[in-house]
Design an enzyme around this catalytic site. Structure first.
Site, PDB file in Angstrom:
ATOM      1  CG  ASP A  30      -1.784   0.612   1.040  1.00  0.00           C
ATOM      2  OD1 ASP A  30      -1.824   1.750   0.623  1.00  0.00           O
ATOM      3  OD2 ASP A  30      -3.140   0.698   1.727  1.00  0.00           O
ATOM      4  CG  ASP A  49      -7.479  10.140 -23.653  1.00  0.00           C
ATOM      5  OD1 ASP A  49      -6.999   9.933 -22.907  1.00  0.00           O
ATOM      6  OD2 ASP A  49      -8.554   9.883 -24.600  1.00  0.00           O
ATOM      7  CG  HIS A  55      -1.430   9.309 -28.244  1.00  0.00           C
ATOM      8  ND1 HIS A  55      -0.409   8.495 -27.310  1.00  0.00           N
ATOM      9  CD2 HIS A  55      -3.174   9.151 -27.537  1.00  0.00           C
ATOM     10  CE1 HIS A  55      -1.053   7.755 -26.110  1.00  0.00           C
ATOM     11  NE2 HIS A  55      -2.548   8.087 -26.521  1.00  0.00           N
TER      12      HIS A  55
END
Ligand code: NAP
Length: 440
Positions: free
Chosen positions: A82, A220, A225
């Site tokens: 964790d 995005d 990209h």
């Protein structure tokens, strides 16, 4: 056989199960021998984790060879960990000269993970870290994340993934010109009228509404990209491999900032409405019904670089389009008409010649992007990964667009699902007496 120690943080997550493990499996079949420590928060035994993993592997690896998979599974150990418990990190070991720690986790955990790793000496020079995108949601947050990481790791240890850069078909935007000097001569300001880059998807947000809604198409797809594709399409053809990142950075730095007028008239944002039997974006699961998030962007940009003087670039990307297409089109001033490099649905190169129709050749799109990138990290080749400065240069171009949208400088235009985006995206080229190519 090449050996490495691979520590995967976020091993129970969607990306790890769907992409990274299948890529590691294929890399192992190609000769890599990784000792894999799979880590995530869930309290699982190695046996329980492997059960979960093999169910996914059957879904995501075509014609899975069960014997080879069983052998690959022997490389894997699961360790619960964790990020909020630094003591959990003591269980990790990095005693191999080639140790790779892959962060397949949300970026808000990056700083904590780096701090905990460093506290147990896992930032030693033999350790490389691989960071998944998104690294920030604007210039400032990108700088903040990078600064937190660089407190513990040197740039030479950091591999920032953009999986598009792992596709050979995308890298070929450079190698096409690098290996064919006659093309390099053609694909420049002297002969070109303009360049178009399209990334169109028939998919909507599917089950990823919760992730997509705070992001949108500009962050995005375009910021990372598409600007990477633009950089690979424009860096000098004779750039040596070791200078590729520097050359890409120069291109990104040469992006001419969009002024107030250009932000208003040369940027189009859209959102899909119901159409073609599909629901509209705001009706999708986990999407705010009043969302103002764009699922489509088109824009015109220029490079302030001597090689590309006077050549405009038109970029467009959208979800729920009429076609799936990733394509770069170099449009000439005179015959030949255009060179069309298609990455998806099928990699191909097409030269449109005056009076002769087209010469088209299919190209092999090659190995899976994640497999290729993992092998590049093992080999220590940073060329297909983003330098911090590249990310910052791309955000510097995109930030003013995001800010202009906050003041509603351009309207969010609806377009019907399965169409090709708002009419304004067509008018963007029409006002320059040009039009989009649409070749599949
Ligand atoms: P995910 O399915 O939500 O998985 C997150 C992983 O992080 C799980 O393994 C989870 O462990 C672990 N985790 C969460 N909190 C933790 C904590 N406090 N301590 C230790 N581990 C913790 O996310 P994902 O879709 O795989 O995405 C991972 C990253 O890749 C994100 O940054 C995402 O933006 C990026 N990315 C994803 C995709 C994709 O297609 N999914 C594509 C490109 C980039 P438990 O399950 O055991 O709680």
């Amino acid at each position: 056989m090449q050996e490495c120690c691979f520590i995967l943080l976020g091993a129970t997550g969607d990306l790890a199960l769907r992409k990274i493990f299948p890529a590691l499996f294929k890399a192992s079949q190609a000769g890599l021998k990784p000792t894999i420590t799979a880590c995530a928060r869930s309290h699982l035994s190695t046996h329980e984790f492997l059960d979960k993993l093999s169910t996914k592997a059957k879904e995501h690896i075509k014609d899975l060879d069960s014997k080879a998979w069983a052998h690959f599974s022997t490389y894997i150990n699961y360790t619960p960990l964790d990020f909020n418990k630094p003591e959990d990190f003591k269980a990790l070991k990095a005693n191999h000269p080639n140790t790779i720690i892959y962060f397949s986790i949300a970026p808000e955990f990056f700083a904590k993970a780096c701090q905990n790793l460093a506290a147990v000496g896992l930032n030693a020079p033999n350790v490389k870290i691989v960071l998944e995108k998104p690294l920030g949601t604007n210039l400032q947050s990108c700088k903040d994340i990078c600064a937190q990481i660089s407190q513990h790791f040197q740039e030479a240890q950091i591999y920032r993934i953009d999986h598009y850069l792992g596709k050979q078909s995308v890298q070929n935007l450079f190698y096409l010109r690098h290996n064919n000097p006659f093309l390099a001569g053609l694909l420049g300001a002297h002969y070109l009228d303009h360049v178009q880059i399209s990334v169109l998807e028939t998919l909507g947000v599917e089950s990823r509404g919760g992730f997509y809604d705070p992001m949108g198409a500009l962050r995005d797809m375009l910021q990372n990209h598409m600007l990477a594709m633009l950089a690979l399409s424009t860096i000098p053809a004779n750039t040596p491999q070791e200078n590729i990142r520097q050359a890409k950075l120069e291109m990104l730095k040469s992006l001419k900032p969009l002024g107030q007028e250009a932000l208003k008239t040369e940027v189009v944002r859209g959102q899909y409405a119901a159409g073609g039997g599909f629901k509209g974006y705001t009706e999708e699961e986990q999407v705010n019904p009043h969302s103002q998030t764009e699922t489509f962007v088109a824009l015109k940009l220029e490079l302030e670089h001597p090689n590309w003087q006077g050549v405009p670039f038109y970029l467009r990307t959208g979800k729920r389009m009429g076609v799936s297409l990733v394509q770069v089109v170099f449009v000439f001033k005179g015959p030949p008409q255009a060179l069309i490099y298609t990455i998806q649905p099928q990699c191909s190169l097409e030269l449109q010649l005056q009076g002769m129709g087209a010469l088209k050749s299919a190209l092999d799109s090659g190995m899976d992007a994640y497999e290729r990138l993992i092998l590049e990290v093992v080999a220590g080749n940073q060329a297909p990964f983003n330098h911090q400065n590249e990310l910052e240069a791309a955000w510097s171009f995109v930030d003013p667009i995001l800010q202009s949208w906050q003041t509603n400088l351009t309207p969010l235009l609806p377009y019907a699902a399965t169409s090709y985006g708002p009419q304004a995206a067509f008018d963007l080229l029409k006002q320059d007496k040009r039009e989009w190519f649409a070749h599949v």
